[in-house]
Design a protein around this motif. Structure first.
Motif, PDB file in Angstrom:
ATOM      1  N   ALA A   1      12.724  11.094   1.470  1.00 13.93           N
ATOM      2  CA  ALA A   1      11.589  10.165   1.486  1.00 13.93           C
ATOM      3  C   ALA A   1      10.399  10.711   2.281  1.00 13.93           C
ATOM      4  O   ALA A   1       9.239  10.524   1.891  1.00 13.93           O
ATOM      5  CB  ALA A   1      12.033   8.820   2.056  1.00 13.93           C
TER       6      ALA A   1
ATOM      7  N   GLU B   1       6.831   2.974  -1.234  1.00 15.99           N
ATOM      8  CA  GLU B   1       6.951   3.767   0.000  1.00 15.99           C
ATOM      9  C   GLU B   1       5.943   4.911   0.011  1.00 15.99           C
ATOM     10  O   GLU B   1       5.302   5.185   1.035  1.00 15.99           O
ATOM     11  CB  GLU B   1       8.373   4.321   0.124  1.00 15.99           C
ATOM     12  CG  GLU B   1       9.427   3.283   0.481  1.00 15.99           C
ATOM     13  CD  GLU B   1      10.817   3.892   0.516  1.00 15.99           C
ATOM     14  OE1 GLU B   1      10.919   5.127   0.328  1.00 15.99           O
ATOM     15  OE2 GLU B   1      11.790   3.146   0.728  1.00 15.99           O
TER      16      GLU B   1
ATOM     17  N   GLU C   1       2.317   3.621   0.512  1.00 18.02           N
ATOM     18  CA  GLU C   1       2.069   3.173   1.886  1.00 18.02           C
ATOM     19  C   GLU C   1       1.753   4.339   2.810  1.00 18.02           C
ATOM     20  O   GLU C   1       1.008   4.181   3.785  1.00 18.02           O
ATOM     21  CB  GLU C   1       3.292   2.409   2.402  1.00 18.02           C
ATOM     22  CG  GLU C   1       3.452   1.021   1.797  1.00 18.02           C
ATOM     23  CD  GLU C   1       4.729   0.343   2.260  1.00 18.02           C
ATOM     24  OE1 GLU C   1       5.475   0.979   3.049  1.00 18.02           O
ATOM     25  OE2 GLU C   1       4.996  -0.792   1.833  1.00 18.02           O
ATOM     26  N   GLU C   2       2.302   5.515   2.506  1.00 22.39           N
ATOM     27  CA  GLU C   2       2.106   6.687   3.357  1.00 22.39           C
ATOM     28  C   GLU C   2       0.830   7.465   3.014  1.00 22.39           C
ATOM     29  O   GLU C   2       0.283   8.161   3.869  1.00 22.39           O
ATOM     30  CB  GLU C   2       3.309   7.622   3.249  1.00 22.39           C
ATOM     31  CG  GLU C   2       4.624   7.022   3.761  1.00 22.39           C
ATOM     32  CD  GLU C   2       4.568   6.740   5.242  1.00 22.39           C
ATOM     33  OE1 GLU C   2       3.915   7.504   5.976  1.00 22.39           O
ATOM     34  OE2 GLU C   2       5.178   5.741   5.683  1.00 22.39           O
TER      35      GLU C   2
END
Length: 468
Positions: free
Chosen positions: A64, A93, A96-97
């Motif tokens: 991830a 995910e 969001e990064e």
């Protein structure tokens, strides 16, 4: 030179998959090492020319913490359409990064339907931050699509299309296609609209290219074109595609103005998601559960139906308590009772699966409900007689008591008929009361077959041995 480059690209793609067709562990390791070393040049050599589906598969295979970094290192060589190929949890995910500017740069060149698919799962605040980083024209178009209800045609449609007036000639259209700077990345039909942008018809490219340059579009267009309303449910649109073998369909607003187009690739995704949801619902699993979800989230999502199953299991077990005396006198009854209940449950599941699918596909309704119910009851009767005789013979030989064989045979017939009726009537009743039969049927059908199976077997046994 170009041939050599294509050959090397093909070799890399082959190395990407192992013999089973899964992402190669060695390839994932090589990409992981390149990301950790911030070696963007090597990453481009490895995957820059990969198809979006392969880039998506690689993203899911990576750890991830490496996924956002891979996207940043690839820069313009990363196809953001790959984010439509990954699990929802993985996509969220990653988004969001990533900085909002990076996401905005990545989605601005995508088809509008793909861009909407990527953004729709984000919080409103994150959506607005990304939209604000887009050029005004693209921001307005995406915002308009996002404002349509979820699972509507407006969310699925692609806003980029080619529309021409009916009085243009084939030559004018061809000139427009050559000279226009903003055309869809790929297309295969031209839409025909009036001055108010209301849909008049369409023309496929093959018909356009085969026609005389002086021919007017209005003489070539097909006016009988099945259209979709922006607020139509996506599942209904998918059934329209399936029924009429469509490859695309125009989307119109309330005033019949052309606002977009839906293509078959979007409908394949909808049909796949619908089938996936139905399968999960039959097993008591939430439709949005993914393999990438956390242990705690998965546990919570499955707990409620397991709890309901526990309650119904107590109900079925209570039936055994009514015949405690008979069970104490003959141990064989306790041994054979689960066979009757299990066989009825399996038969009911078969009927329920067919019924739920038929209801979902609009193949089962008031016009044929009675006929289908009678058919399933007869199937249950015939299977009940067949398996009843078979089980009766086995039970008689096993326990050396022909009376026991007669009892289990009669009980098997009763329970398989009950299972067939429960498998068809319970989903229909739930549909009538606007409950999802795929989600709710399993628990009720299992309860019916367990209760009827235990009650019929032990009840018939009590009466039969009481008379003999």
């Amino acid at each position: 030179m170009l041939l050599e480059e294509n050959k090397k690209a093909a070799e890399r793609v082959l190395a990407f998959r192992d013999e089973e067709g899964d992402v190669s562990a060695a390839f994932v390791q090589a990409v992981s090492e390149a990301v950790q070393a911030d070696d963007s040049a090597h990453l481009r050599d490895l995957i820059a020319d990969f198809h979006e589906a392969d880039q998506g598969a690689l993203l899911e295979a990576l750890d991830a913490d490496l996924r956002p970094r891979l996207i940043e290192l690839l820069g313009d060589d990363f196809d953001f359409a790959a984010l439509t190929e990954v699990d929802d949890a993985v996509r969220e995910e990653i988004l969001e990064e990533l900085p909002a500017e990076t996401v905005a740069e990545g989605v601005k060149d995508l088809d509008s339907d793909d861009a909407v698919y990527i953004l729709e799962g984000l919080d409103k605040e994150d959506q607005d931050e990304i939209l604000d980083a887009l050029p005004a024209s693209e921001r307005v178009a995406l915002q308009k699509s996002l404002d349509y209800p979820e699972d509507s045609a407006g969310r699925l449609m692609q806003a980029d299309l080619i529309a021409v007036p009916p009085f243009w000639t084939v030559g004018q259209v061809l000139a427009h296609l050559r000279e226009a700077t903003e055309l869809p990345e790929s297309f295969f039909e031209i839409f025909v609209v009036d001055p108010g942008h209301r849909l008049l018809g369409h023309l496929f490219l093959d018909a356009l290219l085969r026609s005389d340059r002086a021919a007017r579009i209005e003489t070539l267009m097909v006016s009988d074109r099945r259209r979709v309303r922006v607020l139509d449910d996506s599942e209904e649109v998918a059934r329209l595609f399936q029924r009429y073998n469509l490859v695309s369909a125009p989307v119109v607003d309330e005033a019949d103005r052309l606002v977009g187009v839906i293509t078959i690739d979007d409908m394949v995704d909808v049909l796949q998601e619908e089938a996936d949801d139905e399968i999960k619902a039959l097993g008591g699993v939430r439709a949005d559960e993914e393999l990438s979800d956390t242990v705690l989230y998965t546990t919570r999502s499955r707990f409620i139906w397991l709890f309901v199953n526990l309650l119904t299991a107590f109900l079925a077990s209570s039936v055994l308590g009514l015949f405690e005396g008979s069970l104490e006198k003959m141990v064989a009854l306790a041994v054979l009772a689960p066979i009757v209940a299990s066989q009825g449950g399996n038969a009911a599941t078969q009927t329920m699966t067919v019924a739920v699918r038929a209801l979902a596909m609009r193949e089962l309704g008031p016009s044929n409900a009675w006929r289908i119910t009678i058919r399933e009851a007869l199937v249950g009767l015939l299977n009940g007689v067949g398996f009843g005789l078979l089980t009766g013979v086995v039970a008689s030989l096993w326990f050396r008591d022909w009376n026991l064989g007669i009892v289990i045979c009669l009980a098997m017939v009763v329970n398989l008929i009950a299972g067939a009726l429960g498998g068809i009537l319970i989903p229909m009743a739930l549909e009538r009361f606007r409950a999802d039969p795929a989600v709710s049927s399993g628990v009720f059908v299992t309860t019916v077959t367990d209760v009827v199976g235990f009650f019929s077997f032990l009840g018939i046994a009590t009466l039969w041995f009481g008379l003999h």
